[in-house]
Each structure stands twice: as structure tokens, then as C-alpha cells.
Design an enzyme around this catalytic site. Structure first.
Site, PDB file in Angstrom:
ATOM      1  N   LYS A   1       0.856  -1.189   0.000  1.00  0.00           N
ATOM      2  CA  LYS A   1       0.000   0.000   0.000  1.00  0.00           C
ATOM      3  C   LYS A   1       0.895   1.243   0.000  1.00  0.00           C
ATOM      4  O   LYS A   1       1.793   1.377   0.841  1.00  0.00           O
ATOM      5  CB  LYS A   1      -0.862  -0.025   1.254  1.00  0.00           C
ATOM      6  CG  LYS A   1      -2.240   0.556   1.088  1.00  0.00           C
ATOM      7  CD  LYS A   1      -3.042   0.222   2.329  1.00  0.00           C
ATOM      8  CE  LYS A   1      -4.381   0.877   2.316  1.00  0.00           C
ATOM      9  NZ  LYS A   1      -5.045   0.743   3.615  1.00  0.00           N
TER      10      LYS A   1
HETATM   11  C1  E4P Z   1      -8.410   1.624   3.417  1.00  0.00           C
HETATM   12  O1  E4P Z   1      -7.564   0.954   2.935  1.00  0.00           O
HETATM   13  C2  E4P Z   1      -8.250   2.375   4.662  1.00  0.00           C
HETATM   14  O2  E4P Z   1      -7.459   1.610   5.521  1.00  0.00           O
HETATM   15  C3  E4P Z   1      -9.542   2.617   5.363  1.00  0.00           C
HETATM   16  O3  E4P Z   1     -10.642   2.272   4.577  1.00  0.00           O
HETATM   17  C4  E4P Z   1      -9.638   3.968   5.991  1.00  0.00           C
HETATM   18  O4  E4P Z   1     -10.879   4.083   6.628  1.00  0.00           O
HETATM   19  P1  E4P Z   1     -11.220   5.265   7.655  1.00  0.00           P
HETATM   20  O5  E4P Z   1     -11.390   6.525   6.877  1.00  0.00           O
HETATM   21  O6  E4P Z   1     -12.494   4.821   8.308  1.00  0.00           O
HETATM   22  O7  E4P Z   1     -10.062   5.341   8.607  1.00  0.00           O
END
Ligand code: E4P
Length: 221
Positions: free
Chosen positions: A83
């Protein structure tokens, strides 16, 4: 549409996996910070539980550092997806990963132009953050529609991974807009099953069945 669970908590991942519809996992530094043990062990354990893609995020912000972490994360298990945030150095790292055959999930995407650049650089997944856009008064769903249109216009193969989803409505919106994947907290995944009429209907069926059984056995109702 593929369903990923958005957590690094093993109990949650196992619970989601037992539902039989789980295709992968996304983690982020916030999720990891809530766990004990080393990053490598946490990612390896998740990758043993789930055979689908498991996103493991880099925390370096410079190209060289990102590539060191990307190669390391990718070496932890065959199903790791690295990522990477959509910054200038991130974009270079996405392209380099693509050239090296390392799969990437491009994170913190808040605009269609960011998504277009990520696709051009060879990203495997793009993660538009719907909930965080909604939080600041924008429309996260618009972004999903825009990215879908751009990717279809130019036949980009990058998969749209709806992220930061907070409700079943977000999931439905993503599915109708043609997202390839959604990543969900466990509670949102569980809520997809819920409907009050299902509960009421089941209760009525079971009561009728009990009454019928009692009659069969000669027990007065
Ligand atoms: C996605 O990969 C992120 O880890 C996640 O969806 C972020 O979500 P949040 O905005 O609820 O922290």
C-alpha cells in the site's frame, strides 16, 4: 464485487473469513498500531489466515525508502499487496513496483486525477476514501463514478477499491457505481446481512412451526 475486511485484528479477520465471502484484507498504520507484535509477524499471520490479497502499507515518504519497504513487505508472503500513498514519491514507487511485478494498493486517493495517475503508473488497486470525503462535506460517491468513467474510457486495468466505507449504504453505492472491490470494517460487513423483516419473518415461521409440531403431538396450543 470483491469484499475485503479493513482491519489488522486477527479475531475480526477470522470472524470475517468464517462468513465465507471474504476476498482479502486491507491494513494501514493506524490498524497496525492497535496490535501487539512486530509488523512482519502481524502481516504474515494475516496472510496465513486469508489467501486473497493483504495490503501492507509503507510508512517511508521518500521514493528510496518506499521501495526498500515495498520490497520487504512483498517478501513477507505471496499475497501481500504493497500500500502506497498517492504522493509524487509514491507515484514513482508505484511505477517502480509495477516494473518489478510488485502489486500495489494506492491509498489516500481523494481525486479522480490522482486515480488517473495511479492507473497510468500501473497500480493494481486504487483506494478512493469515500467516508473521509463525506466527512468534509464532499460526495465520496461522485469520486467513485468519476474514476469508473475514466478507467472505462481508457481501459485502465487498475481495480477500484472503495475505502473508508462507514455504512451499508456506502457499500450499495459502490456496488451500483461499479467498484471492483470494497473494504469494510467488520461491523459494516456484518450489517450487510441485517434486515428487520428477515428477523420478523423468521420469528413468525418458527412460531408457526412450533405450533404445528405441538398439534402433531396432540399438545393443545
Ligand atoms: C483503506 O484501505 C483504509 O485503511 C480505510 O478504509 C480507511 O478508513 P477510515 O477513513 O475509516 O479510517
Amino acid at each position: 464485487m470483491k469484499i475485503f475486511v479493513d482491519t489488522a485484528d486477527m479475531e475480526e479477520i477470522q470472524e470475517a473469513n468464517e462468513m465465507g465471502v471474504l476476498d482479502g484484507v486491507t491494513t494501514n498504520p493506524t490498524h497496525i498500531s492497535k496490535q501487539t507484535g512486530s509488523f512482519d509477524d502481524i502481516i504474515k499471520e494475516i496472510c496465513e489466515e486469508v489467501s486473497g490479497p493483504v495490503s501492507a502499507e509503507v510508512v517511508a515518504t521518500d521514493f528510496e525508502g518506499m521501495m526498500v519497504e515495498a520490497r520487504h513487505n512483498a517478501s513477507l508472503a505471496n499475497n501481500v499487496v504493497v500500500k502506497i500513498p498517492i504522493t509524487l514519491d509514491g507515484l514513482k514507487a508505484i511505477k517502480q513496483c509495477s516494473d518489478e511485478g510488485i502489486k500495489t494498493n494506492v491509498t489516500l486517493c481523494f481525486s479522480a486525477n490522482q486515480a488517473m495517475l495511479a492507473a497510468k503508473a500501473g497500480a493494481t488497486y486504487i483506494s478512493p476514501f469515500m467516508g473521509r470525503l463525506d466527512d468534509v462535506g464532499h460526495d465520496g460517491l461522485d469520486l467513485i463514478h468519476q474514476i469508473r468513467q475514466i478507467y472505462d474510457n481508457y481501459a485502465f486495468e487498475t481495480e477500484i477499491l472503495g475505502a473508508s466505507l462507514r455504512s451499508p449504504k456506502h457499500v450499495l453505492d459502490c456496488a451500483l457505481a461499479g467498484a471492483d472491490v470494497v473494504t469494510l470494517p467488520l461491523d459494516v460487513l456484518t450489517k450487510l446481512l441485517n434486515h428487520p423483516l428477515t428477523d420478523i419473518g423468521l420469528e413468525r415461521f418458527l412460531n408457526d412451526w412450533k405450533e404445528w409440531e405441538a398439534k402433531q403431538n396432540g399438545v393443545p396450543a
